[in-house]
Design an enzyme around this catalytic site. Sequence first.
Site, mmCIF file in Angstrom:
data_model
loop_
_atom_site.group_PDB
_atom_site.id
_atom_site.type_symbol
_atom_site.label_atom_id
_atom_site.label_comp_id
_atom_site.label_asym_id
_atom_site.label_seq_id
_atom_site.Cartn_x
_atom_site.Cartn_y
_atom_site.Cartn_z
ATOM 1 N N PHE A 170 7.819 -6.849 -7.675
ATOM 2 C CA PHE A 170 6.951 -7.197 -6.550
ATOM 3 C C PHE A 170 5.636 -7.756 -7.082
ATOM 4 O O PHE A 170 4.898 -7.060 -7.794
ATOM 5 C CB PHE A 170 6.687 -5.962 -5.682
ATOM 6 C CG PHE A 170 7.941 -5.352 -5.140
ATOM 7 C CD1 PHE A 170 8.424 -5.709 -3.895
ATOM 8 C CD2 PHE A 170 8.662 -4.432 -5.903
ATOM 9 C CE1 PHE A 170 9.606 -5.158 -3.406
ATOM 10 C CE2 PHE A 170 9.845 -3.880 -5.421
ATOM 11 C CZ PHE A 170 10.317 -4.242 -4.165
ATOM 12 N N LYS A 171 5.380 -9.010 -6.772
ATOM 13 C CA LYS A 171 4.117 -9.637 -7.134
ATOM 14 C C LYS A 171 3.202 -9.555 -5.921
ATOM 15 O O LYS A 171 3.412 -10.231 -4.916
ATOM 16 C CB LYS A 171 4.333 -11.094 -7.547
ATOM 17 C CG LYS A 171 3.058 -11.824 -7.951
ATOM 18 C CD LYS A 171 3.362 -13.297 -8.197
ATOM 19 C CE LYS A 171 2.110 -14.071 -8.513
ATOM 20 N NZ LYS A 171 2.379 -15.542 -8.604
ATOM 21 N N ILE A 172 2.193 -8.700 -6.009
ATOM 22 C CA ILE A 172 1.311 -8.422 -4.874
ATOM 23 C C ILE A 172 0.006 -9.186 -5.061
ATOM 24 O O ILE A 172 -0.738 -8.937 -6.006
ATOM 25 C CB ILE A 172 1.034 -6.915 -4.741
ATOM 26 C CG1 ILE A 172 2.357 -6.127 -4.687
ATOM 27 C CG2 ILE A 172 0.172 -6.648 -3.511
ATOM 28 C CD1 ILE A 172 3.250 -6.460 -3.515
#
Length: 309
Positions: A170-172
């Site tokens: 997950f690239k937040i």
Amino acid sequence: MSSSFPRPFKGVFPVVPTTFTADGGLDLDSQKRCVDFMIDAGSNGLCILANFSEQFVLGDDERETLTRSILEHVAGRVPVIVTTTHFSSQICIERSRRAQAQGASMVMVMPPYHGATLRVSEAGIYEFYSRLSDALDIPVMIQDAPMAGTPLPAPFLARMAKELKQIRYFKIETAGAASKLRDLIALGGEAIEGPWDGEEAITLLADLDAGATGAMTGGGFPDGIRRIVDAYAAGDRETAVAEYGRWLPLINYENRQGGILTAKALMKEGGVIASDAPRHPFPPMSAPVRAGLLDAARRLDPLVLRWAR
């Protein structure tokens, strides 16, 4: 061809810019030098065809040319993430399966959206990622970015991680990224294989404090970002804080001034690539912004300014 790198993937995986000639054609010779520089500068891995790669100005045939050329040139030196975002589940799956067959270690995919108003319900997003997960043998990174304009609450992301086999990274890069990363890790537990920082590392220190294990940044100075991430991973937060403060003016210049063209401007200045031109109608970097960027960079002596000398 299949990826054989050990997991989990961690560290600095910057976005590879797409290099064009001055008249807008693909410049594959510069593209290869760009990749070689980024690996020499310490990138733990690479990401291609992302928004910072100007993917929105590429034709489908060019995407295939770049994917094949870059993966062949990297030749297994580092893992490569291929961005395969598309509104259509079918097209996204087809792109992702081709990338997997060519040796991609992961695909990165934004939730389906189009323009400023066309969005999909949470149930539709779940089904989109479920179909994608079922079609692949490599992990999927969900890119949670403001560009999609699609709310992805931490409980929803954690649920997908727990229920969908390949949804693991997950690239937040939304507002309050550190708090969201912290919530995601708490809710998802071991299912969250890769909680990652984005947005050019402008929130990197806070995100590392929140538990981020990867950073997807611009491609101009991975050697500088490594100083921060490596120190933090070694348990030396004080050095990480000092290095973050040292590199922050350049990080800020990319995030708030130079944007997408920053890496190419630095690479052009250092002789890595022949041209830093974008494709029309995307505007070129202005002379004052370029001057400020180079001033910030020269104070740090990043490898990009001397790699090709």
